[in-house]
Design a protein around this motif. Structure first.
Motif, PDB file in Angstrom:
ATOM      1  N   LEU B  37       0.837  -1.209   0.000  1.00 59.02           N
ATOM      2  CA  LEU B  37       0.000   0.000   0.000  1.00 59.02           C
ATOM      3  C   LEU B  37       0.871   1.258   0.000  1.00 59.02           C
ATOM      4  N   LEU B  38       1.968   1.213   0.753  1.00 59.01           N
ATOM      5  CA  LEU B  38       2.866   2.374   0.800  1.00 59.01           C
ATOM      6  C   LEU B  38       3.495   2.645  -0.563  1.00 59.01           C
ATOM      7  N   ILE B  39       3.896   1.565  -1.249  1.00 59.86           N
ATOM      8  CA  ILE B  39       4.506   1.735  -2.588  1.00 59.86           C
ATOM      9  C   ILE B  39       3.503   2.399  -3.542  1.00 59.86           C
ATOM     10  N   VAL B  40       2.250   1.902  -3.509  1.00 58.83           N
ATOM     11  CA  VAL B  40       1.216   2.479  -4.394  1.00 58.83           C
ATOM     12  C   VAL B  40       0.980   3.949  -4.017  1.00 58.83           C
ATOM     13  N   LEU B  41       0.985   4.207  -2.705  1.00 62.61           N
ATOM     14  CA  LEU B  41       0.792   5.597  -2.241  1.00 62.61           C
ATOM     15  C   LEU B  41       1.915   6.511  -2.738  1.00 62.61           C
ATOM     16  N   PHE B  42       3.165   6.023  -2.619  1.00 61.32           N
ATOM     17  CA  PHE B  42       4.301   6.841  -3.067  1.00 61.32           C
ATOM     18  C   PHE B  42       4.259   7.046  -4.585  1.00 61.32           C
ATOM     19  N   MET B  43       3.972   5.924  -5.297  1.00 65.25           N
ATOM     20  CA  MET B  43       3.931   6.026  -6.761  1.00 65.25           C
ATOM     21  C   MET B  43       2.787   6.936  -7.217  1.00 65.25           C
ATOM     22  N   GLY B  44       1.708   6.962  -6.439  1.00 60.37           N
ATOM     23  CA  GLY B  44       0.542   7.787  -6.779  1.00 60.37           C
ATOM     24  C   GLY B  44       0.590   9.153  -6.127  1.00 60.37           C
ATOM     25  N   ARG B  45       1.776   9.559  -5.650  1.00 59.03           N
ATOM     26  CA  ARG B  45       1.977  10.874  -5.010  1.00 59.03           C
ATOM     27  C   ARG B  45       0.951  11.132  -3.918  1.00 59.03           C
ATOM     28  N   GLY B  46       0.764  10.091  -3.054  1.00 58.72           N
ATOM     29  CA  GLY B  46      -0.113  10.255  -1.904  1.00 58.72           C
ATOM     30  C   GLY B  46      -1.527   9.746  -2.118  1.00 58.72           C
ATOM     31  N   GLU B  47      -1.790   9.198  -3.299  1.00 59.68           N
ATOM     32  CA  GLU B  47      -3.149   8.670  -3.558  1.00 59.68           C
ATOM     33  C   GLU B  47      -3.058   7.190  -3.941  1.00 59.68           C
ATOM     34  N   LEU B  48      -4.056   6.415  -3.494  1.00 64.40           N
ATOM     35  CA  LEU B  48      -4.134   5.002  -3.907  1.00 64.40           C
ATOM     36  C   LEU B  48      -4.848   4.958  -5.259  1.00 64.40           C
ATOM     37  N   ARG B  49      -4.081   5.240  -6.314  1.00 62.81           N
ATOM     38  CA  ARG B  49      -4.712   5.342  -7.632  1.00 62.81           C
ATOM     39  C   ARG B  49      -5.116   3.977  -8.174  1.00 62.81           C
ATOM     40  N   ALA B  50      -6.326   3.910  -8.702  1.00 70.33           N
ATOM     41  CA  ALA B  50      -6.874   2.649  -9.204  1.00 70.33           C
ATOM     42  C   ALA B  50      -6.019   2.068 -10.322  1.00 70.33           C
ATOM     43  N   THR B 120      -5.015 -10.368  -0.997  1.00 74.40           N
ATOM     44  CA  THR B 120      -6.306  -9.996  -0.386  1.00 74.40           C
ATOM     45  C   THR B 120      -6.365  -8.491  -0.137  1.00 74.40           C
ATOM     46  N   THR B 121      -5.261  -7.937   0.380  1.00 80.12           N
ATOM     47  CA  THR B 121      -5.215  -6.489   0.627  1.00 80.12           C
ATOM     48  C   THR B 121      -5.434  -5.724  -0.682  1.00 80.12           C
ATOM     49  N   GLY B 122      -4.750  -6.206  -1.726  1.00 80.97           N
ATOM     50  CA  GLY B 122      -4.898  -5.557  -3.033  1.00 80.97           C
ATOM     51  C   GLY B 122      -6.330  -5.635  -3.535  1.00 80.97           C
ATOM     52  N   ALA B 123      -6.943  -6.823  -3.380  1.00 79.27           N
ATOM     53  CA  ALA B 123      -8.322  -7.014  -3.848  1.00 79.27           C
ATOM     54  C   ALA B 123      -9.270  -6.067  -3.111  1.00 79.27           C
ATOM     55  N   VAL B 124      -9.058  -5.940  -1.810  1.00 73.62           N
ATOM     56  CA  VAL B 124      -9.913  -5.047  -1.004  1.00 73.62           C
ATOM     57  C   VAL B 124      -9.716  -3.594  -1.451  1.00 73.62           C
ATOM     58  N   ALA B 125      -8.439  -3.200  -1.619  1.00 75.65           N
ATOM     59  CA  ALA B 125      -8.132  -1.822  -2.030  1.00 75.65           C
ATOM     60  C   ALA B 125      -8.749  -1.522  -3.398  1.00 75.65           C
ATOM     61  N   ILE B 126      -8.653  -2.478  -4.309  1.00 75.40           N
ATOM     62  CA  ILE B 126      -9.222  -2.283  -5.664  1.00 75.40           C
ATOM     63  C   ILE B 126     -10.743  -2.148  -5.588  1.00 75.40           C
ATOM     64  N   SER B 127     -11.361  -2.999  -4.753  1.00 76.52           N
ATOM     65  CA  SER B 127     -12.840  -2.932  -4.657  1.00 76.52           C
ATOM     66  C   SER B 127     -13.287  -1.620  -3.995  1.00 76.52           C
ATOM     67  N   ILE B 128     -12.483  -1.116  -3.040  1.00 79.72           N
ATOM     68  CA  ILE B 128     -12.814   0.176  -2.406  1.00 79.72           C
ATOM     69  C   ILE B 128     -12.781   1.293  -3.457  1.00 79.72           C
ATOM     70  N   GLN B 129     -11.851   1.139  -4.404  1.00 76.39           N
ATOM     71  CA  GLN B 129     -11.737   2.149  -5.480  1.00 76.39           C
ATOM     72  C   GLN B 129     -12.794   1.917  -6.568  1.00 76.39           C
ATOM     73  N   GLY B 130     -13.683   0.954  -6.344  1.00 73.37           N
ATOM     74  CA  GLY B 130     -14.776   0.716  -7.289  1.00 73.37           C
ATOM     75  C   GLY B 130     -14.430  -0.275  -8.382  1.00 73.37           C
ATOM     76  N   GLY B 131     -13.249  -0.873  -8.298  1.00 74.43           N
ATOM     77  CA  GLY B 131     -12.853  -1.841  -9.317  1.00 74.43           C
ATOM     78  C   GLY B 131     -13.069  -3.276  -8.859  1.00 74.43           C
ATOM     79  N   GLN B 132     -12.524  -4.213  -9.615  1.00 74.73           N
ATOM     80  CA  GLN B 132     -12.646  -5.631  -9.277  1.00 74.73           C
ATOM     81  C   GLN B 132     -11.374  -6.357  -9.688  1.00 74.73           C
ATOM     82  N   LEU B 133     -10.952  -7.278  -8.831  1.00 73.67           N
ATOM     83  CA  LEU B 133      -9.746  -8.050  -9.156  1.00 73.67           C
ATOM     84  C   LEU B 133     -10.091  -9.031 -10.276  1.00 73.67           C
ATOM     85  N   PRO B 134      -9.449  -8.886 -11.442  1.00 72.47           N
ATOM     86  CA  PRO B 134      -9.800  -9.795 -12.546  1.00 72.47           C
ATOM     87  C   PRO B 134      -9.222 -11.193 -12.312  1.00 72.47           C
ATOM     88  N   PHE B 135      -9.839 -12.183 -12.917  1.00 73.32           N
ATOM     89  CA  PHE B 135      -9.290 -13.541 -12.861  1.00 73.32           C
ATOM     90  C   PHE B 135      -9.417 -14.202 -14.227  1.00 73.32           C
TER      91      PHE B 135
END
Lengths: 304, 265
Positions: B37-50, B120-135
């Motif tokens: 989550l921290l890596i995504v936050l840093f890469m997204g300049r402070g945002e968990l970008r979808a 699981t953390t990624g899947a939850v974060a993606i769903s919070i952003q309105g997306g879905q983990l593809p399979f």
């Protein structure tokens, strides 16, 4: 039975001969003491015997199987407790260790469980079988290591310093157990130890190594008898030490130490004492113990 | 039969050690997802970008897996060499291949909880952003390639530690290198060509991560992967690494027996 034939290990470009043409045979059902000072080549020999180190030349056979060429068959005959090694997993319980090593040795689960129960009961560890070995005392850990070495009931067992660091009670348990394994169950035991009283008490035969070579390989009694040629006597007398004798006085009792080349010389010594008016209390022939023999052997000038 | 019993015993022992160290596993199941989550936050300049959550997640799951698997096998092996217990395993009729294979299987299983925690953390974060983990079931192939290649790498490192002292640094360095240049956080296509070439050639997780991204993000089929060197290399690379691992391990084990370094206590 253990057969070692002209075993040699040469290390590195400096061609250091850690073990040099060592040959010996340990008959089935005997306890064999393998002694030597630090750096004599004992550990190197033991590791080659266990197949952990490849010899430069020579051969080791365990129960008739060549350790290098028929490793699996040879190892099926063998169990070992190595000095300086933990030997078992401290993160596992005694029971889990025995089940693990038993299975590695190819035993069926039910047979391992049965054997593990017998061993842990015999060694007084049954009640603590589910405790982690890391929490055990040194003596208990050593007992678990011995149980692991014996889990598959091997005909040949190597015990490298099995009583090192153990208290009196644990040492006695281990010694009794070694004797029982050899005498009653016919297990061949190769024992290394710096505790020479342990070797003297348990071993049928003793080999002494020095500078990579065997300097003695004889039945224990014969080895002791051979060194009895250098007869030494102790004469206890009343009062102060008489002049002209090597004597020590402690708490009013004087002990004169006499070394003779012929037993008849003792009479001459006694005669000299009588001439000085010294009253004899006792006269004892000093029997060499294994420690005397060991020190004599390892301190002899090298013939190399 | 000895081989099967020994293999099963080795796997069981590995799992018992995993259970014994459950606190450590729990810590990793917390820290690795946080790290993601921290890596995504840093890469997204402070945002968990979808648009970053899924690509980084795929790389991070693979990175977590290789970190856990390689480190577990390597450190347990080194620990056994230094405590002398490894020598005891050689005092059995069991071929050493069964022992090392059992360790690998146990380490693969042990790496799964932490990798799943990241997923699981990624899947939850993606769903919070309105997306879905593809399979897509095709993703099993690159996942299997990652597992196999990782085992090959672990085999090489275990072989090296049988003979050479202080190679811990190589293990640490290699996992760090994969994080930077293995296409885990930044796609290989965005790296300089020589680095991308080397990564595809020797990094066990690199072709797998590229293939997973192609399948799950691009919707491509296994037979027509647009990035990297295609399905053939995806299958060949882990096999080559494993083959190199087997050959090297055997040679180094042979050398260890000559030098007497199976135990260093």
């Amino acid at each position: 039975m253990i057969e070692i034939d002209a075993l040699t290990k040469v290390y590195g470009s400096a061609q250091v001969r850690a073990v040099d043409e060592v040959s010996l045979t340990v008959p089935a059902g005997s306890v064999f003491g393998f002694l030597g000072p630090n750096g004599a080549g004992k550990t190197t020999t033991i590791k080659m015997l266990a197949g952990l180190l490849t010899p430069t030349s020579g051969q080791v056979r365990l129960g008739g199987f060549d350790v290098t060429r028929q490793r699996s068959a040879a190892m099926a005959q063998f169990g070992a407790v190595l000095e300086g090694s933990r030997n078992v997993y401290w993160s596992l319980s005694a029971w889990q260790n025995l089940m693990y090593f038993g299975r590695l040795k190819g035993m069926r689960k039910a047979r391992v469980a049965e054997r593990a129960q017998d061993l842990l009961t015999d060694l007084g560890l049954w009640e603590r079988r589910h405790d982690k070995v890391g929490g055990f005392s040194r003596g208990m850990q050593q007992k678990v290591a011995i149980a692991v070495a014996l889990i598959a009931d091997p005909p040949v067992v190597l015990l490298d310093e099995p009583t090192l660091g153990l208290d009196v009670e644990a040492t006695r348990t281990v010694k009794n157990w070694i004797a029982e394994q050899a005498r009653e169950l016919g297990t061949t035991i190769l024992l290394t130890t710096h505790q020479l009283d342990v070797a003297e008490e348990l071993c049928d035969r003793v080999a002494v190594m020095r500078q990579g070579r065997l300097v003695a390989d004889l039945p224990t009694r014969e080895l002791l008898a051979r060194f009895r040629e250098r007869d030494r006597y102790e004469i206890r007398v009343e009062g102060a030490a008489p002049p002209g004798f090597d004597a020590v006085t402690r708490e009013g009792v004087t002990t004169i130490s006499v070394r003779v080349s012929d037993p008849s010389e003792v009479y001459e010594v006694v005669e000299r004492l009588r001439a000085q008016g010294v009253v004899l209390e006792s006269l004892t022939q000093v029997q060499p113990d294994l420690e005397d023999v060991f020190l004599a052997l390892v301190n002899e000038p090298s013939h190399a | 039969m000895t081989f099967a019993r020994g293999l099963a015993a080795e796997v069981r022992k590995g799992l018992l050690n995993l259970l014994a160290g459950w606190r450590e596993v729990l810590m990793e199941m917390i820290t690795f997802p946080l790290f993601y989550l921290l890596i995504v936050l840093f890469m997204g300049r402070g945002e968990l970008r979808a648009d970053l959550l899924l690509p980084v997640l795929l790389g991070m799951v693979a990175l977590t897996f290789i970190h856990e698997q390689v480190n577990r096998v390597f450190w347990s092996y080194l620990g056994d060499i230094q405590s002398g217990v490894l020598e005891q395993t050689y005092l059995t009729p069991l071929p050493s291949a069964a022992s090392i294979l059992g360790r690998q299987v146990a380490a693969v299983i042990a790496a799964v909880p932490t990798a799943l925690a990241v997923l699981t953390t990624g899947a939850v974060a993606i769903s919070i952003q309105g997306g879905q983990l593809p399979f897509d079931a095709q993703v099993i192939v690159p996942l299997a390639a990652i597992v196999l290649g990782t085992c090959g790498l672990a085999l090489i490192l275990c072989g090296l530690t049988l003979v050479f002292k202080r190679i811990e640094i190589i293990t640490q360095l290699s996992v760090a290198l994969y994080a930077i240049a293995g296409g885990t956080l930044v796609p290989l296509a965005a790296l300089p060509d020589p680095i991308a070439f080397l990564s595809r050639l020797v990094v066990p997780i690199a072709p797998g991560i590229e293939a997973m991204r192609d399948i799950l993000l691009g919707g491509h089929s296994l037979a027509a992967l647009p990035t990297g060197w295609g399905l053939g290399w995806l299958l060949t690379q882990p096999l080559l690494i494993t083959a190199a691992g087997v050959i090297l391990f055997n040679r180094l084990e042979h050398l260890a027996r000559h030098r007497g370094t199976l135990g260093r206590y």
